[in-house]
Design an enzyme around this catalytic site. Structure first.
Site, PDB file in Angstrom:
ATOM      1  N   HIS A  99       3.091  15.868 -28.962  1.00 49.42           N
ATOM      2  CA  HIS A  99       3.415  15.504 -30.340  1.00 49.42           C
ATOM      3  C   HIS A  99       2.235  14.742 -30.942  1.00 49.42           C
ATOM      4  CE1 HIS A  99       8.136  15.502 -30.241  1.00 49.42           C
ATOM      5  NE2 HIS A  99       7.667  16.624 -30.747  1.00 49.42           N
ATOM      6  N   CYS A 157       8.336   6.836 -31.420  1.00 48.19           N
ATOM      7  CA  CYS A 157       9.413   7.807 -31.215  1.00 48.19           C
ATOM      8  C   CYS A 157      10.767   7.232 -31.577  1.00 48.19           C
ATOM      9  CB  CYS A 157       9.431   8.283 -29.758  1.00 48.19           C
ATOM     10  SG  CYS A 157       8.021   9.295 -29.285  1.00 48.19           S
TER      11      CYS A 157
END
Length: 259
Positions: free
Chosen positions: A158, A252
């Site tokens: 990511h 996150c």
């Protein structure tokens, strides 16, 4: 943010996940609570998303959307284990009166998108989770230009594991996680960026959240915290070692709601 009430590692969808490694859900909840309290102590409001059974990665709330100018562009997760999370995020936004654009293209929210307020740019990663076609969809949904950046290292699946926005004009990133062309693009756009190294990235030191002064960062990333202090920011360290077992850290856990 979403409490890790059901957090565990019961499948493997990134290189950090190991189903044979024990997970302490109670410890994960205590660590997450410490992060919530640190963010609130800095003067920020935390909205809570209700955790749902059988969705152990819901704690990683950043993956559910990208919000710019009060509009939420929703996620469409690549792996089936996480796909039901998207509906929970959509329900939250719609029930709280936020304009919501459902995605047709695969994307994982702020896992692969971030926003730089000064130039009004969306930085967007692709290569492992998010489909490059989602970049055009995000531009159309949010009315902002999107800069596509190709990720090259599967450990950093990511964008938010290797790049973070520090204030309205600058970023920090680990060049080795990007293809040569994307490295050159970042160099041109952000010549004053704080450059991280592989050790910083492996410690999830770039999976941080900055409010322009305070930088919330995990305690393992001591070297990155020193870089932040040297750049004039106030590092706020929080231990999220248990959540790292699933490949996530500070950023996150935090979906930023930009009104």
């Amino acid at each position: 943010m979403c409490s890790p009430d059901h957090f565990t590692v019961e499948y493997t969808i990134n290189p950090w996940m190991d189903t044979t490694q024990p997970v302490d859900t109670d410890l994960a909840k205590r660590q997450w609570t410490n992060l919530v309290e640190a963010v609130q102590a800095a003067g920020h409001t935390v909205h809570l998303l209700q955790p749902e059974p059988n969705l152990p990665d819901m704690v990683f709330a950043a993956n559910g959307s990208l919000v710019v100018d009060g509009v939420a562009y929703g996620a469409k997760f690549r792996y089936p284990q996480r796909q039901l999370e998207a509906a929970a995020h959509e329900k939250w936004f719609r029930s709280h009166g936020w304009p919501y654009v459902a995605a047709e293209e695969t994307n994982e929210g702020e896992g692969d998108f971030t926003y730089v307020e000064g130039p009004g740019l969306i930085l967007a990663g692709w290569g492992f989770r998010t489909d490059g076609r989602a970049h055009a969809e995000a531009a159309d949904a949010l009315g902002r230009p999107v800069v596509s950046l190709r990720l090259a290292d599967p450990r950093f699946y990511h964008l938010d594991t290797v790049l973070a926005v520090l204030d309205d004009h600058n970023i920090t990133y680990y060049p080795g996680a990007f293809t040569p062309g994307s490295q050159r693009l970042l160099e041109r756009l952000f010549p004053d960026a704080v450059i991280a190294d592989e050790v910083d990235a492996e410690a999830f030191g770039l999976n941080l959240v900055s409010d322009g002064h305070n930088v919330f960062i995990n305690t393992e990333a001591a070297g990155m915290a020193k870089k932040m202090a040297a750049a004039g920011f106030n590092p706020v360290s929080v231990d999220l070692s248990e959540l790292k077992k699933s490949g996530g850290s500070v950023k996150c856990c935090i979906s930023e709601l930009r009104s």
